[in-house]
Structure formats: C-alpha cells, structure tokens
Scaffold this active site. Structure first.
Site, PDB file in Angstrom:
ATOM      1  N   LYS A 121       0.823  -1.222   0.000  1.00 44.79           N
ATOM      2  CA  LYS A 121       0.000   0.000   0.000  1.00 44.79           C
ATOM      3  C   LYS A 121       0.855   1.269   0.000  1.00 44.79           C
ATOM      4  O   LYS A 121       0.608   2.197  -0.770  1.00 44.79           O
ATOM      5  CB  LYS A 121      -0.911   0.015   1.230  1.00 44.79           C
ATOM      6  CG  LYS A 121      -1.940  -1.079   1.278  1.00 44.79           C
ATOM      7  CD  LYS A 121      -2.854  -0.923   2.469  1.00 44.79           C
ATOM      8  CE  LYS A 121      -2.194  -1.180   3.803  1.00 44.79           C
ATOM      9  NZ  LYS A 121      -1.806  -2.591   4.001  1.00 44.79           N
ATOM     10  N   THR A 122       1.832   1.306   0.894  1.00 44.04           N
ATOM     11  CA  THR A 122       2.637   2.523   1.025  1.00 44.04           C
ATOM     12  C   THR A 122       3.392   2.825  -0.259  1.00 44.04           C
ATOM     13  O   THR A 122       3.426   3.972  -0.731  1.00 44.04           O
ATOM     14  CB  THR A 122       3.615   2.386   2.212  1.00 44.04           C
ATOM     15  OG1 THR A 122       2.869   2.253   3.418  1.00 44.04           O
ATOM     16  CG2 THR A 122       4.522   3.599   2.316  1.00 44.04           C
ATOM     17  N   GLU A 165      -3.565   5.955   1.510  1.00 42.15           N
ATOM     18  CA  GLU A 165      -3.355   4.564   1.874  1.00 42.15           C
ATOM     19  C   GLU A 165      -4.541   4.120   2.714  1.00 42.15           C
ATOM     20  O   GLU A 165      -4.912   4.786   3.688  1.00 42.15           O
ATOM     21  CB  GLU A 165      -2.049   4.447   2.659  1.00 42.15           C
ATOM     22  CG  GLU A 165      -1.663   3.041   3.009  1.00 42.15           C
ATOM     23  CD  GLU A 165      -0.254   2.968   3.578  1.00 42.15           C
ATOM     24  OE1 GLU A 165      -0.010   2.045   4.374  1.00 42.15           O
ATOM     25  OE2 GLU A 165       0.583   3.826   3.245  1.00 42.15           O
TER      26      GLU A 165
END
Length: 464
Positions: A121-122, A165
């Site tokens: 995600k990051t 995110e």
C-alpha cells in the site's frame, strides 16, 4: 474543490500524533489552517516537522495536554481505553474521532484514490503521489511512510485528487468512498482482528462496495486472494473493474519485467499497445505496484504515456528497500517487510538485483499474534538469505503471548536449511553483523519495529 476544515477538526488533538497514519492527517489539517495539537510517547523528527507547521506537540501522555477548547480528539486503534487524555476527553465531553473518520472527512469533495491490500500500500500510494505531482496535478496525499523525494508522508495540495493509503488492519478502510480503489492483494494478516479468510473477504467486499457509483476497482489478476475478491464483486453493476498483472486475461498486462541493478524496466500492454517505463526500485512486486498505479491514474483520465514517464521519477519510500549506506564494501539496506509474503518478495528482489552477493538478514518479528500464526512461514522465507540474525519479537501494541517467541521462527528457518543466529540484546547486533560480513555482502535490516535503527549502527561498526 473542497479543502475547507470540517468544523469538528478546527482544533483537533491527536493522541499518538507521531504515528505514520496520525501524523499525515495532522499535517494536512495544519496546512489547511487548523490549530493542531497532540501528544506522542517520544521526541522524533515527525514531532519536529509538525511543530514546524505550527502544531503543538507534547511528549508523553497526560490529561493536562488536552486543551479545554479542543473540538475533537483523534485516535487510532492502537490507543488504549485508559489513556489519560482519552479519559479527560470524556470528562470534557469532547468528541472522539477515529483516524479513519478524520481522513475520510479530508477527502470529502475530492477525487479520491484509496490504495488497499495486505502488502504494497505505502509503495503504491507513494508512486501515485510522486507521479501526479510530477504531472503538475498538485494532489493531496496521506501515506504510511515518508517519501524519499519530498521527505514527508502527507501534503495538502490545491488539486482535486486525494491519494490515500487505505488500512484494512482494523477495518477502517471501510469508511472511505473513493472514485478509484486499488486492491493489490488479499491475504490473512492482523490476526487479532480477523479470525479467517472469510472475514478478510467480507471486509474487502465492504471496502469495494463503497466505491462511488461509476467508479473503478483496479485489482491484481495474479494473486489468488485478489482473484477471489474479483469474482465476489463482479456483479456490482455500478463498478468498473480493471485487472492488472501477468495473466493473459489482465486488462493491463505486464508483458515483461527486466531487472536493471537496483531498478527495473517494465513493459505493459494497455489497450493493445506496448508501453515501457522504468521503476527506480528493484523487484517484480514493486514493478506490479507501479502498474497498479498506472492503471488507477488512467481510470481518472490521465494519459498513460504521461503517467508512465512520471512514475519513473519515483525514487522510493523510507524503509522500503532503502539503501542506508556502505562501509568496507558492505551495503546496508532497510526493509519494512514483516509478513512472509513481503519478506520473500524483498529477499527475491535483492537476489535479483545482486545475484553474486551474499545476503545477510537482521530480522525482527513484529507482533506476537502475527508470529504465532505465521512464524513458520517467516522462518521459511529467511531460508532465501545466506545468513540470518533473528531478534526478539517487537510487541508494538500487543501484550506477550505465553509460548510465543522468536524461537518459532528460528526453528522453522533451521528446518528449511537456513543458517540462523538468535540475538536477544539488540545493542549487540552491530558487533555480530561485523563478525559475519565481508566486502561485497548485502546486509538487510528487516521488520516493522525499531530494527530500522540498527542500519546506521551497523555501518558505524563496519567503518571502525
């Protein structure tokens, strides 16, 4: 375009303001003009960055830190019910707002892209933030890590796009209603909150079901959990589904990923045309993250060739295969990987980037619950390294679980043929690594806890 401060957020107080998710929201509110205050357990560069934006940051937790005129108290799921500032909020009848609700309010009225998945995600959120900024679209973004370029995890932009995110760990991503949702993968993790894959699927289905009518789901075509989720949500009539990956049926097909040292060259097939671009981090999984970002941007109407070029400007996120330095011919790299799938991906990426080098891993398990459920798989992943040092479990928000120690990982690693050294005193790690490493080796500090602090210490010890 909406960028006003919600009334409840005019004078927010954040408990745990230095956390990756909390600090991002606090920064955006401060940039929008809110009177931000909060507390954190210890001093940090994040606390200083918040003060530079005008925020009041207290160190330590005490009831007196909460101002009488605070309009809300923002908390994450990590904040315990007996926190003195939370108790004081109840006495003053100050509303308590979960971090996810605060973030959702900031996205209101904007074209939101929410990036979800068990891993990646990051990185993917960061790739989008960098690319959209490079294209002059001035997005707002909230990321769970600091970008190498801008050096921050969040920013208020004047454009109409907000990239966020979306955290599934406590189901908080169900609060968002994005125009575009990305699902990179779906696996069982966060065992304190999810008892089974069925619960995970239900949670992701709820998240996808919140996509705005006419919006788009960008989802992996190769990862089994994502494929299953795709089947479950195909009947949502208002949802456009765009798949990406190496599968021959993918809408955005990854044709080839070519390693180029610590970078990769990626070729995709989009709308019947080949498109090649560079990703400035190694490994197939990072290349796939970039393709997901590309597909999401295209879903917002951004030309693919422009996005592809802009994605090449991404240089990484701190703790995601971040080169910390080199000493005596030994490179030290930091990895946030803490789930077996992430560990395997990063270790394979480093193998591909430096096939002739020995790989030494310093691994710190994260959470007792995760180690209890996935310790065997973590040990098996460490078998990809030439040598491993395994530390004690980093507890984070959890209390110890009887019988759950890093020995579960060590035993599994040795059973898989790995050479492992157990180290219980973190301060001795630089000496241990210096005794193992030789010129040409790669040392990878790995885990989501404070193992990241060891990189500079290892480099200093090698230098001496």
């Amino acid at each position: 375009m909406a960028s006003a401060i919600p009334t409840a957020m005019e004078r927010p107080h954040f408990i745990g303001i230095g956390g990756a998710g909390m600090s991002g929201i606090a920064k955006i509110l401060a940039q929008r003009g809110a009177e931000v205050a909060g507390s954190d357990a210890k001093e940090s560069a994040t606390a200083e960055a918040l003060r530079a934006l005008g925020a009041t940051v207290h160190i330590g937790h005490a009831a007196g830190h909460l101002a009488d005129d605070a309009t809300c108290v923002v908390v994450s799921s990590a904040i315990r019910a007996d926190n003195p500032e939370l108790t004081r909020a109840a006495e003053l009848s100050v509303p308590v707002v979960h971090r996810s609700d605060a973030l959702a309010s900031l996205m209101g009225g904007l074209r939101a892209i929410a990036v979800a998945g068990t891993h990646g995600k990051t990185t993917t959120t960061s790739m989008l933030a960098v690319a959209l900024t490079e294209l002059g679209l001035d997005p707002s973004y909230a990321i769970g890590g600091d970008l190498e370029g801008p050096g921050t995890n969040a920013r208020h932009g004047e454009g109409d796009i907000f990239v966020a995110e979306a955290d599934e760990s406590d189901r908080s991503f169900q609060k968002y209603d994005p125009e575009v949702a990305i699902v990179l993968n779906v696996e069982l993790d966060h065992h304190a909150n999810y008892a089974s894959m069925d619960e995970i699927y239900d949670s992701f289905e709820t998240f996808v079901g919140k996509v705005r009518p006419g919006g788009t789901l960008v989802i992996a075509a190769d990862q089994p959990g994502a494929v299953e989720l795709t089947q479950r949500v195909r009947d949502l009539s208002s949802l456009n589904v765009v798949t990406y990956g190496e599968s021959g049926t993918a809408d955005v097909r990854v044709h080839k990923v070519t390693p180029r040292g610590l970078t990769s060259e990626v070729t995709v097939v989009l709308n019947g045309k080949f498109l090649t671009f560079t990703v400035s981090v190694p490994g197939r999984h990072y290349a796939h993250n970039a393709v997901a970002a590309l597909a999401a941007g295209v879903a917002l109407g951004i030309p693919a060739h422009n996005l592809a070029s802009a994605l090449g400007k991404y240089t990484g996120v701190k703790r995601r295969l971040q080169l910390k330095g080199e000493a005596k011919g030994v490179q030290v790299i930091d990895s946030y990987a803490h789930h077996p799938t992430e560990m395997t991906a990063d270790l394979e990426a480093m193998r591909g980037a430096a096939a002739d080098a020995r790989l030494l891993v310093v691994f710190q398990p994260h959470l007792f619950s995760r180690t209890q459920e996935l310790g065997k798989e973590m040990g098996q992943a460490l078998a990809l390294a030439d040598l491993s040092v395994v530390l004690d479990i980093y507890p984070a928000r959890e209390d110890p679980v009887p019988g759950v120690t890093s020995e579960l990982i060590i035993d599994a690693a040795r059973a898989a043929g790995a050479t492992v050294t157990a180290v219980h005193d973190k301060e001795t790690v630089p000496d241990v690594v210096a005794g193992m490493a030789a010129p040409g080796d790669l040392v990878l500090t790995m885990g989501a806890g404070d193992v990241t602090d060891l990189g500079p210490a290892i480099l200093a010890r090698l230098s001496n």
